[in-house]
Design an enzyme around this catalytic site. Structure first.
Site, PDB file in Angstrom:
ATOM      1  N   LYS A   1       0.635  -1.281  -0.073  1.00 31.75           N
ATOM      2  CA  LYS A   1       0.141  -0.065  -0.006  1.00 31.75           C
ATOM      3  C   LYS A   1       0.923   1.438  -0.098  1.00 31.75           C
ATOM      4  O   LYS A   1       0.565   2.329  -0.477  1.00 31.75           O
ATOM      5  CB  LYS A   1      -0.899   0.039   1.171  1.00 31.75           C
ATOM      6  CG  LYS A   1      -1.974  -0.952   1.004  1.00 31.75           C
ATOM      7  CD  LYS A   1      -2.914  -1.106   2.096  1.00 31.75           C
ATOM      8  CE  LYS A   1      -3.721  -2.347   2.423  1.00 31.75           C
ATOM      9  NZ  LYS A   1      -4.527  -2.553   1.388  1.00 31.75           N
TER      10      LYS A   1
ATOM     11  N   ASN B   1       2.394   1.496  -3.460  1.00 32.30           N
ATOM     12  CA  ASN B   1       1.339   2.079  -4.395  1.00 32.30           C
ATOM     13  C   ASN B   1       0.813   3.600  -4.300  1.00 32.30           C
ATOM     14  O   ASN B   1       0.800   4.300  -5.215  1.00 32.30           O
ATOM     15  CB  ASN B   1       0.135   1.242  -4.182  1.00 32.30           C
ATOM     16  CG  ASN B   1       0.429  -0.251  -4.510  1.00 32.30           C
ATOM     17  OD1 ASN B   1       1.380  -0.665  -5.340  1.00 32.30           O
ATOM     18  ND2 ASN B   1      -0.763  -1.217  -4.487  1.00 32.30           N
TER      19      ASN B   1
ATOM     20  N   ASN C   1     -12.465   2.236   3.918  1.00 35.93           N
ATOM     21  CA  ASN C   1     -13.372   1.776   3.004  1.00 35.93           C
ATOM     22  C   ASN C   1     -14.737   1.157   3.923  1.00 35.93           C
ATOM     23  O   ASN C   1     -14.485   1.496   5.017  1.00 35.93           O
ATOM     24  CB  ASN C   1     -13.089   0.615   1.954  1.00 35.93           C
ATOM     25  CG  ASN C   1     -12.460  -0.402   2.681  1.00 35.93           C
ATOM     26  OD1 ASN C   1     -12.843  -1.014   3.942  1.00 35.93           O
ATOM     27  ND2 ASN C   1     -11.867  -1.402   1.810  1.00 35.93           N
TER      28      ASN C   1
ATOM     29  N   GLY D   1     -18.289   6.021  -5.246  1.00 34.97           N
ATOM     30  CA  GLY D   1     -17.578   7.310  -5.160  1.00 34.97           C
ATOM     31  C   GLY D   1     -16.809   7.264  -3.739  1.00 34.97           C
ATOM     32  O   GLY D   1     -16.322   6.162  -3.297  1.00 34.97           O
TER      33      GLY D   1
ATOM     34  N   ASP E   1      -5.586   2.676  -2.976  1.00 40.54           N
ATOM     35  CA  ASP E   1      -4.254   3.256  -2.750  1.00 40.54           C
ATOM     36  C   ASP E   1      -4.323   4.429  -3.761  1.00 40.54           C
ATOM     37  O   ASP E   1      -3.593   5.568  -3.488  1.00 40.54           O
ATOM     38  CB  ASP E   1      -3.291   2.095  -3.082  1.00 40.54           C
ATOM     39  CG  ASP E   1      -3.215   1.071  -2.088  1.00 40.54           C
ATOM     40  OD1 ASP E   1      -3.869   1.228  -1.124  1.00 40.54           O
ATOM     41  OD2 ASP E   1      -2.742   0.111  -2.765  1.00 40.54           O
TER      42      ASP E   1
ATOM     43  N   SER F   1      -1.859   0.222 -13.469  1.00 38.23           N
ATOM     44  CA  SER F   1      -3.266   0.687 -13.438  1.00 38.23           C
ATOM     45  C   SER F   1      -3.104   2.152 -13.234  1.00 38.23           C
ATOM     46  O   SER F   1      -4.395   2.944 -13.640  1.00 38.23           O
ATOM     47  CB  SER F   1      -4.120   0.080 -12.964  1.00 38.23           C
ATOM     48  OG  SER F   1      -4.273   0.258 -11.402  1.00 38.23           O
TER      49      SER F   1
END
Ligand code: ADP
Length: 307
Positions: free
Chosen positions: A43, A46, A186, A228, A255, A294
């Site tokens: 993490k 990232n 989250n 979102g 991340d 990504s």
């Protein structure tokens, strides 16, 4: 005050070792899988890569082993433009995540923290550590809790803003929580930090955000996947929708979101404005496979959703 860095990330760096399998093995079972794929991850690394790729002046303070995985991570960080002069090398093998993924996309993961577990408080608070040289210090919880606490205390003493992503979720000391601005979680992490209290309105992210605020942080951000995120500060909650995208792989989305958020806060944006930017970066990250691979550059971010 101008700082040499927008963002100092203090956290983990792992090599993700991924094998695709038809079926994940049960106890005692051996299955054959695909060729091994090795990806830079963790993490901390990232978040640093996400921010640097967007153009943030970013440094990472982490520990990797003196091995091929450590070199892979350093290369990936440098290619993204992360300052790696505070990445310590040696003491244990580089952390790895051993990941098997089945055709449904479900995975089983074993993490060997390795060098991440040897990132000590003295590594962060010792002389010439750049905690005071950044506008924002960003942390996650894949390094020892005492190192997280020492970093947050050093940042608070230097007047440096702290962004903390409580992932994987773990209890935090009161003074660490009180310094978070924001605490980023989250839905799963919110539930764990709140002790999964089965309150009537516990399924409302607004309720989680206020309950989390009661634990002490100055502000709270709850990420909501495709929905979102929710920004909560000064007693008010704002829902920020994500641009609609075709999700391919959500690995590392949180991340990318947090790296982008921390950078925008470092550049002086208010929380809601920074979250409006970060959801676009999180959305871009899910449109491509992998984690660091990504993460978007600024010109690859989707437009904000129509309001
Ligand atoms: P984590 O990866 O930590 O579980 P989330 O799944 O909440 O966190 O994702 C983090 C951010 O990434 C979200 O706030 C959102 O901006 C973006 N995101 C994740 N999944 C999607 C999706 N399917 N479509 C659009 N954006 C997404």
């Amino acid at each position: 005050m101008t700082h040499p860095y927008d963002l100092l990330v203090v956290g983990s760096a792992n090599a993700d070792l991924v094998v695709r399998v038809d079926r994940r093995p049960a106890a005692g079972e051996t299955v054959l899988g695909s060729d091994l794929a090795v990806h830079p991850g963790g993490k901390g690394a990232n978040q640093a890569v996400a921010a640097a790729r967007l153009g943030a002046r970013t440094a990472l303070l982490a520990r990797v082993g003196e091995d091929g995985h450590g070199r892979l991570l350093l290369e990936s960080l440098r290619a993204a433009g992360v300052d790696t002069s505070a990445v310590l090398v040696g003491g244990a093998p580089t952390g790895v995540a051993l990941i098997t993924v089945d055709p449904a996309g479900d995975n089983s993961i074993v993490v060997s923290p390795g060098a991440n577990a040897r990132l000590a408080p003295a590594d962060v608070t010792g002389t010439a550590r750049p905690a005071a040289g950044a506008a924002v210090v960003s942390l996650q919880l894949e390094i020892p809790p005492e190192t997280v606490a020492a970093t947050v205390r050093a940042a608070a003493a230097a007047g440096t803003r702290v962004v903390l992503n409580a992932s994987p979720p773990a209890p935090l000391p009161a003074d660490v929580l009180a310094a978070c601005d924001p605490l980023v979680v989250n839905e799963h992490e919110a539930r764990v930090l709140l002790g999964e209290r089965p309150e009537e309105d516990a399924d409302e992210p607004e309720a989680w955000a206020s309950a989390l605020t009661a634990l002490g942080p100055r502000s709270v951000v709850v990420t909501l996947g495709a929905e979102g995120a929710l920004a909560h500060g000064d007693g008010a909650s704002v829902r920020v929708p994500s641009p609609p995208v075709q999700a391919v792989d959500t690995t590392g989305a949180g991340d990318a979101f947090t790296g982008a958020l921390a950078w925008r806060l470092a550049s002086g944006e208010d929380l809601e404005t920074a979250v409006r930017f970060a959801v676009r970066v999180g959305a871009a990250a899910v449109t491509r496979a992998g984690a660091q691979e990504s993460f978007p550059a600024v010109d690859e971010i989707p437009a904000p959703p129509a309001r």
